[in-house]
Design a protein around this motif. Structure first.
Motif, PDB file in Angstrom:
ATOM      1  N   LEU A 303      17.297 -16.482 -14.533  1.00 52.05           N
ATOM      2  CA  LEU A 303      18.152 -16.204 -13.370  1.00 52.05           C
ATOM      3  C   LEU A 303      18.914 -14.891 -13.518  1.00 52.05           C
ATOM      4  O   LEU A 303      19.139 -14.176 -12.541  1.00 52.05           O
ATOM      5  CB  LEU A 303      19.148 -17.352 -13.169  1.00 52.05           C
ATOM      6  N   GLY A 304      19.332 -14.603 -14.734  1.00 55.39           N
ATOM      7  CA  GLY A 304      20.106 -13.398 -14.963  1.00 55.39           C
ATOM      8  C   GLY A 304      19.313 -12.111 -14.787  1.00 55.39           C
ATOM      9  O   GLY A 304      19.888 -11.026 -14.717  1.00 55.39           O
ATOM     10  N   TYR A 305      17.980 -12.242 -14.734  1.00 55.14           N
ATOM     11  CA  TYR A 305      17.122 -11.060 -14.617  1.00 55.14           C
ATOM     12  C   TYR A 305      16.228 -11.118 -13.377  1.00 55.14           C
ATOM     13  O   TYR A 305      15.166 -10.501 -13.346  1.00 55.14           O
ATOM     14  CB  TYR A 305      16.252 -10.923 -15.874  1.00 55.14           C
ATOM     15  N   MET A 306      16.682 -11.849 -12.375  1.00 51.98           N
ATOM     16  CA  MET A 306      15.885 -11.998 -11.163  1.00 51.98           C
ATOM     17  C   MET A 306      16.036 -10.825 -10.204  1.00 51.98           C
ATOM     18  O   MET A 306      15.364 -10.762  -9.180  1.00 51.98           O
ATOM     19  CB  MET A 306      16.285 -13.291 -10.428  1.00 51.98           C
ATOM     20  N   GLY A 307      16.943  -9.907 -10.502  1.00 52.83           N
ATOM     21  CA  GLY A 307      17.176  -8.804  -9.579  1.00 52.83           C
ATOM     22  C   GLY A 307      17.906  -9.283  -8.339  1.00 52.83           C
ATOM     23  O   GLY A 307      18.810 -10.113  -8.431  1.00 52.83           O
ATOM     24  N   GLU A 308      17.524  -8.797  -7.179  1.00 53.24           N
ATOM     25  CA  GLU A 308      18.189  -9.154  -5.931  1.00 53.24           C
ATOM     26  C   GLU A 308      17.259  -9.902  -4.988  1.00 53.24           C
ATOM     27  O   GLU A 308      17.417  -9.854  -3.769  1.00 53.24           O
ATOM     28  CB  GLU A 308      18.751  -7.899  -5.263  1.00 53.24           C
ATOM     29  N   ASN A 309      16.296 -10.611  -5.557  1.00 52.20           N
ATOM     30  CA  ASN A 309      15.356 -11.400  -4.764  1.00 52.20           C
ATOM     31  C   ASN A 309      15.957 -12.783  -4.532  1.00 52.20           C
ATOM     32  O   ASN A 309      15.913 -13.651  -5.400  1.00 52.20           O
ATOM     33  CB  ASN A 309      14.021 -11.505  -5.493  1.00 52.20           C
ATOM     34  N   ALA A 310      16.505 -12.996  -3.359  1.00 52.90           N
ATOM     35  CA  ALA A 310      17.222 -14.243  -3.064  1.00 52.90           C
ATOM     36  C   ALA A 310      16.293 -15.446  -3.109  1.00 52.90           C
ATOM     37  O   ALA A 310      16.646 -16.501  -3.655  1.00 52.90           O
ATOM     38  CB  ALA A 310      17.901 -14.150  -1.700  1.00 52.90           C
ATOM     39  N   ASN A 311      15.094 -15.326  -2.533  1.00 54.93           N
ATOM     40  CA  ASN A 311      14.162 -16.455  -2.495  1.00 54.93           C
ATOM     41  C   ASN A 311      13.754 -16.882  -3.900  1.00 54.93           C
ATOM     42  O   ASN A 311      13.707 -18.080  -4.214  1.00 54.93           O
ATOM     43  CB  ASN A 311      12.925 -16.092  -1.671  1.00 54.93           C
ATOM     44  N   ALA A 312      13.463 -15.908  -4.754  1.00 56.76           N
ATOM     45  CA  ALA A 312      13.073 -16.225  -6.129  1.00 56.76           C
ATOM     46  C   ALA A 312      14.228 -16.855  -6.890  1.00 56.76           C
ATOM     47  O   ALA A 312      14.044 -17.798  -7.673  1.00 56.76           O
ATOM     48  CB  ALA A 312      12.596 -14.955  -6.835  1.00 56.76           C
ATOM     49  N   ALA A 313      15.442 -16.345  -6.670  1.00 57.67           N
ATOM     50  CA  ALA A 313      16.620 -16.889  -7.357  1.00 57.67           C
ATOM     51  C   ALA A 313      16.888 -18.332  -6.935  1.00 57.67           C
ATOM     52  O   ALA A 313      17.222 -19.185  -7.771  1.00 57.67           O
ATOM     53  CB  ALA A 313      17.834 -16.018  -7.072  1.00 57.67           C
ATOM     54  N   ILE A 314      16.738 -18.621  -5.649  1.00 62.18           N
ATOM     55  CA  ILE A 314      16.964 -19.981  -5.164  1.00 62.18           C
ATOM     56  C   ILE A 314      15.903 -20.926  -5.731  1.00 62.18           C
ATOM     57  O   ILE A 314      16.209 -22.068  -6.108  1.00 62.18           O
ATOM     58  CB  ILE A 314      16.967 -20.011  -3.619  1.00 62.18           C
ATOM     59  N   CYS A 315      14.656 -20.458  -5.821  1.00 63.77           N
ATOM     60  CA  CYS A 315      13.597 -21.290  -6.416  1.00 63.77           C
ATOM     61  C   CYS A 315      13.909 -21.602  -7.876  1.00 63.77           C
ATOM     62  O   CYS A 315      13.727 -22.736  -8.337  1.00 63.77           O
ATOM     63  CB  CYS A 315      12.252 -20.574  -6.306  1.00 63.77           C
TER      64      CYS A 315
END
Length: 444
Positions: A303-315
């Motif tokens: 999660l800390g390295y997901m960047g700013e991709n909201a969909n990927a972070a929520i998944c």
């Protein structure tokens, strides 16, 4: 908890809106945990003496009464009364987990504990889903946020009635259970579970038991990670990813819905493998606990390295919460394995320590994150959470066990008194006790 959050963020025009500072909001949200922390172990000790079914019903009744009174009192007295109400609800809700474990110890055969206790604890996630989705709908009606408290209070009353009719502390006192089912349950637990209420609690053995500390460390570590996600993830997703998760009740509830659904196959499979002797009980507890906690640790790191991709972070957020269901057949059920006679006491102890996670997680996060839009600062928070989860998992692997502990055997506090009185009666009534030597010989 979620009812309180709705008050903090409700803006319905037909209801009073409270302009509380962030400090006040934090005080309100943490008040519950302080009551919960203080009362867990005393609640477990009370449960050791009195009927767990009635204590659970009473605690829920008091919680419901406080919920129903909240709207009127908050409008009249503002936030200080809400802090008091949430603190009192923490005190009453502290009875829940110790009573559930105390009752489960008398109902759940060893090879079925995962399914039974997992199903019961799954109610926490199911309730979270219903509350997150339902609260948003109710808050948007003409009745506004007070309807959340009245509706949940009504459901609480309904539950108490059903519990008093269909619930029971043990198979022996249940009115509807079949004889064959009662005999099956009792035969599987005869050697480990006592119906007596006056057992001496082996405090020294509990506090010096490494398997107990393994459960305690895992429980505390899991709570830190869980409450970190519950309290801080919406802020991270909103501030960093620019997605307002609070505005979408379904997206907010999705992680807990996934956790609730996943726990059914997980608990069934774990019990099946134990029943077929493919895995030992100790190996099973350690395997699933490791999967739930180390999997969560890995997810937090990512999660800390997901960047700013909201969909990927929520998944990934959904994954971290959902995989936590594995702990329901790990540390979360281990109290019943170690000491069925003191399962409620053990849960009261570990849950009290773990409740610190609900208080510390948001506080520590506040010290680390000064700029809520900073990915680097949030990365530190997620890394710290991952380290705590991973360390807790390793500690459980090294020191955990599912073997019944020797101190589980009942020690009735009246045994010594009865033995002395019986010896006195025998001595006084027997003509054979004519000398001190013959007396000691007979008593030995």
């Amino acid at each position: 908890m979620f009812h309180c959050i709705i008050i903090l963020y409700s803006t319905h025009v037909d209801q009073k809106v409270f302009s509380w500072t962030q400090h006040t909001k934090s005080l309100i949200l943490s008040a519950f945990f302080w009551g919960y922390l203080i009362m867990n172990l005393p609640a477990a000790m009370i449960g050791r003496r009195y009927n767990n079914q009635m204590l659970l019903a009473m605690s829920m009744t008091l919680t419901v009464a406080l919920s129903l009174a909240t709207p009127m009192l908050v409008v009249a007295f503002n936030w200080p009364i809400l802090v008091l109400i949430r603190f009192l609800q923490g005190l009453t809700q502290a009875f829940t987990m110790p009573m559930i474990h105390g009752i489960s110890a008398k109902w759940a055969p060893p090879n079925e504990r995962g399914r039974l206790v997992g199903f019961v604890l799954g109610g926490l996630q199911f309730g979270t889903v219903i509350t997150l989705v339902g609260s948003g709908i109710l808050a948007s009606t003409r009745s506004g946020w007070p309807s959340i408290y009245y509706t949940s209070g009504a459901f609480g009353i309904f539950w108490v009635i059903l519990w008093l009719i269909f619930g029971s502390e043990s198979p022996d006192t249940h009115r509807l259970i079949t004889r064959s089912e009662r005999n099956y349950i009792k035969s599987s637990l005869t050697q480990t579970v006592s119906e007596k209420k006056n057992l001496i609690t082996p405090w020294k053995e509990i506090f010096t038991s490494m398997p107990v500390w393994a459960v305690t460390i895992s429980h505390a570590g899991h709570n830190c990670g869980f409450w970190l996600l519950l309290s801080e993830m919406p802020t991270f997703i909103s501030s960093v990813l620019k997605f307002d998760i609070k505005s979408d009740g379904f997206v907010s509830a999705l992680p807990y819905l996934a956790m609730w659904l996943c726990q059914f196959p997980v608990t069934y499979f774990a019990d099946y493998m134990n029943k077929k002797n493919v895995t030992s009980l100790t190996f099973s507890r350690k395997f699933w606990n490791t999967l739930g906690m180390s999997g969560g640790a890995l997810g937090l790191m990512v999660l800390g390295y997901m960047g700013e991709n909201a969909n990927a972070a929520i998944c990934m957020y959904v994954f971290v919460v959902a995989i936590g269901c594995c702990t329901n057949v790990g540390f979360n059920i281990n109290h019943l394995d170690l000491a069925p006679n003191y399962a409620g006491i053990l849960m009261g102890f570990t849950n009290a320590v773990a409740a610190l996670g609900g208080v510390l997680a948001p506080t520590v996060c506040g010290f680390i994150v000064h700029d809520q839009t900073s990915v680097d600062e949030w990365r530190v928070v997620f890394t710290l959470g991952a380290v705590i989860l991973f360390f807790s998992s390793i500690f459980y692997i090294v020191f955990g066990s599912a073997e019944v502990q020797s101190w589980n055997e009942p020690r009735n506090e009246n045994v010594g008194v009865r033995s002395f009185m019986q010896m006195k009666t025998d001595y006084g009534s027997s003509s054979k006790y004519t000398s001190s030597s013959s007396s000691f010989g007979k008593l030995s």
